[in-house]
Scaffold this active site. Structure first.
Site, PDB file in Angstrom:
ATOM      1  N   TYR A   1       0.598  -1.180   0.069  1.00 15.11           N
ATOM      2  CA  TYR A   1      -0.061  -0.033   0.109  1.00 15.11           C
ATOM      3  C   TYR A   1       0.694   1.290  -0.034  1.00 15.11           C
ATOM      4  CZ  TYR A   1      -4.329  -2.737   0.881  1.00 15.11           C
ATOM      5  OH  TYR A   1      -5.476  -3.164   1.050  1.00 15.11           O
ATOM      6  N   ASP A   2       1.736   1.335   0.700  1.00 14.01           N
ATOM      7  CA  ASP A   2       2.495   2.611   1.161  1.00 14.01           C
ATOM      8  C   ASP A   2       3.700   2.313   1.988  1.00 14.01           C
ATOM      9  OD1 ASP A   2       3.737   5.136   1.176  1.00 14.01           O
ATOM     10  OD2 ASP A   2       1.556   5.957   1.235  1.00 14.01           O
TER      11      ASP A   2
END
Length: 1024
Positions: A284-285
Site C-alpha cells: 500500500y505505502d
C-alpha cells in the site's frame, strides 16, 4: 521552546484541522448503510459475492481470462489467483465506467444538486457513494456496494473504551482531529446540500453514515488517486496489503483502452510471482508509519521502520529574538513550526539538531543571529554552538520525552509481554503495537540526548573552532566559554557547565538553571544580575511545571546561600524576588526578611514586609499566627501597614471561616485606626476583603454594614456583596440585591446563576442565563460551569449539548479542566454516558475530579466493571471521592472481597483516612449482599457516630435477611436520629414482623406509631 506533542498527521487530499473538537452526536439515529454490508467483510454472504462476480463479468471489469477472482480471505475479502501468475501479470482491468470518481459525480443527481463546484472532491464522491447506497437495488453499483464492509479496524471506528488503549499516543489526537474535520465537512454539507435536496436522501444522512463513507474512501483509494483524482475502483480495491512486498508504484497503472486509447482503464498487476489459489498482495505505502496504517487501513506491522514519533518544534513569539530566528528558519526551508519524523533505529532527521540549536540561542550566544552571520549561521548550527546551548537542547528534549512517556498507561515491557499473548483482538493488537512503537522511539530520542549530555565536555564548540581558524590557539587547546582576556592569555574562569568560580558549595543545580546566562565575576553587579535571572527562571518553572518540593527547596537553598556568601543581603531587589519564591515556606521567608531588617539604620521596606505577609498567608498559617507576625512587624520593625498589607491578611482570614472572625474584627479596627479606610484612600480591595471575612463567618449583617458605609461603591464591591448573600445561603435576598445593582457584569450574572444552581433552583438558573444573553452580557467559562450545574440538576440534556457545542465553537481558549469536568458531570447526570466517555477520552488534561466523575458515573449507571477498569488506568492520585466511587462499584458488582481490600488499603496505600461516607458505603455493601452481622461489626468499630444513612442501610439489609432483632435495634436508632420520620421507620419494622407472623409485636409497633400522631406527608410530583 520545544515541545513533543500530538501532531495531526497530514491527510494528503484532506486539510489538517486546526484544532480538535468532539463530533456532536447525530440527531437521527437511523443509519443509511444497508445491513447487508455487515460489520466486516468476512460476513459478506456467498450470494452477495456471487452477484458481484456476475456483475463484474457483465461489465468487463475482471480482466481477460479470469486470472483472479474475489473470495473470502482472513483479512475479509481479497483477490485470489485462478492459476499460476508470473510477476507483472495483469490480473484486473477495470474500465472507467465502473469507477466512482468526479466524472461519475458530475453525471449523477449529486453533481446536478451541487451545481458543478464548491465541494471537495472526496466529499462529492462520498455523497455519491451514500446516494447510491440509498438507491438500493436500483443503483448500477448495487452488487459492489453490497460487499463493502460496515466498518474497518481503522481507529476512526473505535469506541471510547477502545480508544482508551491508545491514551497518550499521537494516534489518539490524530484520530480526534480527523473525526473533527469530517464532522465540520458533514455540518457544511448537511446545511448546504442534504437539507435542500431531501429527495436525494429521503431517509436522511447521519454523521455515522458520512464517517463510514469517509472511512471507505480512506481505506480503499489507491495512494496516487487522491485529491482531484480520487476514485473507488471496484474489484481492484479488494487487493490486500502484505509487508513482504517491498516494491510499490509498479503494481498498477491507468492506461487507455482500445486502438486509440480513448477510454481510461485501471490495470492491476502482480508485484511478485503468485501460485494458483494464493492471495494476490500489493504494497500500500512504504512511507506510512504504523499510526498512519492504523488510521487509514486498520492494521499495523511489526517492522521497526514503521515505528515513528513526530517531534514538533516551535519558535515562541515571546522569544526576544523571534524575528531573527524565524528569518533564519525560513531561509533554510523551515518555518515558525517544524515537524521532524523520528524513526526507530534510524538517525535523527538532519535538520532537527540545527533547528533545536536555533531555538535555544540566547544570552551571550545571540551574536550569531546578527545580520553579519545570516548567510552562514545554519552551517554553524550544524555543529555544537556552545556548552550552554548544547546542554539546553539536551535538557529540553529529555524533559519532553519524559513527559510524553509519562502519558502512556503501560510500559514498553508490559506492551511486549501483551503482544506475545495469543488470541489478541485485532484492535487491541493495533493499540499495543502503536503505543509500544511510539514509546520505543521516545526512549531512543532520550538515549541519544542522554549520551550527548555525557559528551558535552568533549565536544568542540563555535568559539574553539573560530579561534583555531584564526590561528590563535593550537589544535590541542580547549577554550573557556564565558571567560575573559587578561595578561595576554585566554584564562579559564569557569567549568564547562557554567559553574560559578567558587568552592563546590556555591555551584548551581544544572537542571534548575536557565540557559545562556551572561558571564559574571564574583561579588560584581553581573553576579547580582546572574542570580536574579536564576530566580526568574525558578519562578517561571514553578508557574509552568510545578517543581517537586525537594527540587524547589534545593534551588532556594542555593540562591539563599549565594546571597549570604556574596554579601548581597542588602540588595532588596534580590530579596524581594526570593521572598516571592518562598511563598509557602514561612520560616525561610522570615529568615530572608530578617537579613534586610538587621540594620537599625535602615527603615523596614514595606514591599519586603508585605511579601513576608503574603508568604505567611500562602503557607496556611493559623489566623492567630498571622496576627502575631503582623504585630511583630509593626512593633519591632516599624512597619506602617498599607492597603496591600490589610488586603493580604484579610484574604487569608476569609478562607479560614468563622474561627477567624475575632482576628478579622481586630484587623478591621486597626485599618480604621490607621486611616486605611478613610474616604481619601484607595481602599476598595480592603473593603471587599473585609466583606469576605464577615461573609465567610456567616455575619451577613456586618458585611452589609461595611458595604453601606462605603462612600463610593465600585462594581467589585457590588459583586462582593452579592457573593456574600449567596455564600450565606440567603438566595432570595441575593436575587433582590441583584435586581438593585446599577450595573451587572458577567461576574454578577454568573454569581446569581451559580447560586441558584447550587441551591437546587436549576430552572431559575437557566432562566437567568437567558436573561443574561438578552442583556448582551458576554459569558465566560465560569458562567458555563454554573449553567452546566443547572443542566445536570434539571436533566436538560439539550441545553447541555448546546453549551458543549458553544464551548467548542468559540475556541480552545475557553476550555479548561474545570469546564470539561462540568460537561462530564452534566452528561453523567443526564444519563448520556457515551457522550461523557467520548469527552473524557478526548480531554487534553485530566484532574482527579475528571477520573472520579467518570468512575462514579459508570458505577451509578450499572457499568461497575468498566468503572473499576477505569480506576486501574487512572494516572492521577485518587482522593476520598474516587475511593468512594470505587467502593460503590464493588457494592454493585457484589465484589465484597475487593471492596474490603480497597477500604482497608485507603490509608495504607493511598494515604486517605476513611470518612463516614466510606464506612456507610461498606455497610451498604455488606447489607446489600446479606452480611448484616459483618455490617454491624463495622458500625461498632467506626470512629464516628453512625448516621441515619448507616442505620438505614442496616435496616434494609435486615429486611432482606429477615434479621428482626437487628432490625429493631436499627429502627430505635433511626427514630432517635430522625424523629420527624419515625413513623415511616416503625411502619417498616411492623411490616417485617407481620411478614413472619409475629402479630403481637407488629401490633405493639403500630401502637407506637399511633402514639406519635404522625400524618403521612402528601405525595409530590415535578414535571420539567
Amino acid at each position: 521552546m520545544a515541545t513533543l506533542h500530538h501532531h495531526l498527521l497530514h491527510l494528503q487530499h484532506l486539510p489538517t484541522p486546526p484544532r480538535l473538537r468532539l463530533p456532536s452526536r447525530p440527531r437521527r439515529r437511523r443509519l443509511l448503510i444497508p445491513r447487508a454490508a455487515a460489520a466486516s467483510a468476512t460476513a459478506t454472504t456467498a450470494s452477495a459475492l456471487e452477484d458481484f462476480r456476475r456483475w463484474l463479468a457483465s461489465q468487463g471489469g475482471a480482466g481477460e481470462g479470469g486470472k483472479a477472482f474475489p473470495a473470502a480471505v482472513p483479512e475479509g475479502l481479497g483477490l485470489v489467483a485462478a492459476r499460476d501468475l508470473p510477476r507483472g501479470e495483469v490480473v484486473a482491468e477495470v474500465p472507467k465506467k465502473l469507477w466512482m470518481d468526479a466524472d461519475a459525480v458530475a453525471a449523477s443527481d449529486i453533481g446536478r444538486a451541487c451545481g458543478g463546484g464548491g465541494l471537495r472532491p472526496w466529499v462529492a464522491v462520498a455523497l455519491l457513494l451514500l446516494r447510491e447506497v440509498a438507491r438500493g437495488p436500483g443503483s448500477p453499483w448495487a452488487p459492489y456496494l453490497a460487499i463493502l464492509p460496515r466498518q474497518t479496524d481503522s481507529t476512526i471506528f473505535w469506541s471510547e473504551e477502545e480508544l482508551l488503549e491508545i491514551q497518550g499516543t499521537q494516534l489518539l489526537s490524530t484520530t480526534a482531529g480527523v473525526k473533527e474535520y469530517v464532522q465540520s465537512e458533514f455540518d457544511s454539507v448537511e446545511a448546504e446540500i442534504i437539507s435542500t435536496n431531501k429527495d436525494l436522501f429521503p431517509g436522511g444522512i447521519t454523521f455515522d453514515d458520512f464517517l463510514w463513507a469517509f472511512g471507505i474512501l480512506r481505506s480503499r483509494v489507491f495512494p496516487e488517486l487522491r485529491g482531484d483524482k480520487i476514485a473507488l475502483i471496484p474489484f481492484a480495491d479488494l487487493v490486500n496489503h502484505s509487508p513482504n512486498i517491498t516494491s510499490e508504484g509498479s503494481s498498477w497503472e491507468i492506461k487507455g483502452k482500445g486502438l486509440f486509447g480513448r477510454e481510461a482503464m485501471f490495470s492491476l498487476r502482480t508485484p511478485v510471482d503468485v501460485k494458483s489459489g494464493e492471495q494476490i498482495y500489493i504494497q500500500y505505502d512504504l512511507d506510512k508509519s504504523n499510526a498512519e496504517l492504523a488510521l487509514d487501513y486498520g492494521f499495523v506491522e511489526s517492522n521497526s521502520s514503521r515505528d515513528s514519533y513526530t517531534v514538533t518544534l516551535e519558535i515562541s513569539e515571546s522569544d526576544p529574538f523571534y524575528g531573527d530566528k524565524l528569518d533564519i528558519a525560513e531561509l533554510n526551508g523551515l518555518g515558525e513550526t517544524a515537524y521532524f519524523d523520528v524513526i526507530l533505529d534510524e538517525p535523527l532527521p538532519p535538520q532537527m539538531l540545527p533547528y533545536l540549536r536555533l531555538l535555544c540561542i540566547g544570552g551571550t550566544d545571540a551574536f550569531i543571529l546578527e545580520a553579519l552571520f545570516r548567510n552562514s549561521v545554519w552551517g554553524h548550527l550544524e555543529l555544537p554552538l556552545s556548552p550552554d546551548n548544547e546542554e539546553s537542547i539536551c535538557q529540553v528534549i529529555r524533559d519532553a520525552c519524559k513527559s510524553a512517556l509519562a502519558a502512556y498507561h503501560t510500559t514498553i515491557e508490559q506492551d511486549e509481554e501483551l503482544l506475545e499473548s495469543e488470541n489478541l483482538q485485532p484492535r487491541l493488537k493495533i493499540a499495543i503495537g502503536v503505543r509500544a512503537g511510539e514509546k520505543k522511539v521516545l526512549q531512543q530520542i532520550d538515549d541519544i540526548f542522554r549520551q550527548r549530555e555525557e559528551e558535552l565536555d568533549g565536544l568542540e564548540y563555535y568559539q574553539e573552532r573560530r579561534l583555531k581558524d584564526l590561528g590563535l590557539v593550537g589544535d590541542n587547546v580547549s577554550v573557556n566559554h564565558g571567560g575573559h582576556w587578561g595578561g595576554g592569555q585566554f584564562h579559564r574562569a569557569r567549568s564547562s557547565r557554567g559553574e560559578m568560580p567558587s568552592d563546590p558549595a556555591r555551584r548551581r543545580a544544572l537542571h534548575l538553571l536557565p540557559p545562556n546566562l551572561p558571564p559574571h565575576t564574583p561579588y560584581s553587579r553581573a553576579l547580582q544580575q546572574h542570580l536574579f535571572l536564576i530566580a526568574q527562571h525558578l519562578s517561571r518553572l514553578a508557574r509552568s511545571l510545578p517543581l517537586p518540593p525537594p527540587a524547589a527547596r534545593r534551588g532556594l537553598d542555593q540562591l539563599h546561600a549565594q546571597l549570604v556568601l556574596n554579601g548581597f543581603t542588602r540588595k532588596r531587589f534580590l530579596l524581594a524576588k526570593l521572598l516571592s519564591l518562598a511563598a509557602a515556606d514561612l520560616p525561610r521567608a522570615e529568615s530572608l526578611f530578617l537579613l534586610s531588617a538587621s540594620s537599625p539604620h535602615r527603615p523596614t521596606s514595606p514591599t519586603l514586609a508585605n511579601l513576608l505577609l503574603r508568604a505567611a498567608a500562602a503557607s496556611g498559617a493559623a489566623p492567630s499566627a498571622l496576627l502575631a507576625l503582623f504585630s511583630r512587624l509593626v512593633a519591632r520593625h516599624g512597619l506602617r501597614p498599607n492597603a496591600f498589607s490589610f488586603s493580604t491578611l484579610l484574604a487569608a482570614l476569609a478562607a479560614a471561616g468563622a474561627r477567624a472572625l475575632p482576628h478579622g474584627r481586630a484587623l478591621h479596627a486597626r485599618a480604621l485606626a490607621g486611616g486605611v479606610l478613610a474616604p481619601c484612600c484607595d481602599s476598595g480591595h480592603v473593603v471587599t476583603s473585609l466583606m469576605d471575612v464577615y461573609a465567610g463567618a456567616g455575619q451577613l449583617g456586618d458585611a452589609r454594614r461595611v458595604f453601606d458605609e462605603m462612600p463610593a461603591r465600585t462594581v467589585a464591591a457590588w459583586n462582593c456583596m452579592l457573593a456574600a448573600y449567596v455564600r450565606c445561603g440567603k438566595l432570595d435576598a441575593a436575587l433582590g440585591f441583584f435586581g438593585e445593582m446599577p450595573g451587572r457584569d458577567a461576574v454578577a450574572w454568573t454569581t446569581a446563576i451559580g447560586g441558584c444552581a447550587n441551591a437546587g433552583r436549576a430552572a431559575q438558573a437557566a432562566e437567568l442565563f437567558w436573561r443574561m444573553r438578552k442583556a448582551r452580557v458576554r459569558d465566560d467559562a465560569v458562567t458555563m460551569v454554573a449553567l452546566l450545574t443547572a443542566c445536570a440538576e434539571l436533566g436538560d440534556l439539550e441545553l447541555g449539548r448546546w453549551v458543549h457545542s458553544r464551548v467548542y465553537r468559540e475556541g480552545w481558549q475557553r476550555r479548561t479542566v474545570l469546564l470539561d469536568n462540568a460537561l462530564i458531570h452534566m452528561y453523567v447526570k443526564c444519563g448520556a454516558m457515551e457522550d461523557a466517555l467520548r469527552l473524557f477520552v478526548m480531554m487534553p488534561r485530566r484532574s482527579t475530579v475528571s477520573w472520579t466523575t467518570m468512575i462514579s458515573g459508570l458505577a451509578m449507571h450499572g457499568r461497575a466493571q468498566e468503572a473499576l477498569g477505569l480506576f486501574h488506568r487512572m494516572h492521577e492520585h485518587p482522593d476520598g471521592a474516587t475511593l468512594l466511587a470505587v467502593l460503590q462499584a464493588c457494592s454493585h458488582l457484589g465484589r465484597i472481597d475487593d471492596g474490603r481490600w480497597y477500604f482497608e488499603s485507603m490509608e495504607r496505600v493511598y494515604g486517605i483516612t476513611p470518612e463516614i461516607q466510606h464506612y456507610g458505603c461498606m455497610v451498604d455493601m455488606f447489607c446489600r449482599w446479606r452480611q448484616s452481622n459483618e455490617a454491624l461489626e463495622l458500625v461498632e468499630k467506626m470512629p464516628f457516630q453512625p448516621n441515619e444513612g448507616t442505620w438505614g442501610a442496616i435496616l434494609s439489609g435486615c429486611r432482606r435477611e429477615g434479621n428482626l432483632e437487628l432490625a429493631a435495634k436499627a429502627t430505635d436508632r433511626l427514630v432517635q436520629l430522625q424523629p420527624e420520620r419515625a413513623a415511616g421507620h416503625l411502619v417498616l419494622l411492623s411490616n417485617m414482623y407481620a411478614g413472619v407472623g409475629q402479630w403481637e409485636r407488629a401490633r405493639m409497633v403500630r401502637e407506637r406509631v399511633g402514639a406519635l400522631k404522625a400524618e403521612k406527608p402528601a405525595g409530590r410530583s415535578w414535571v420539567n
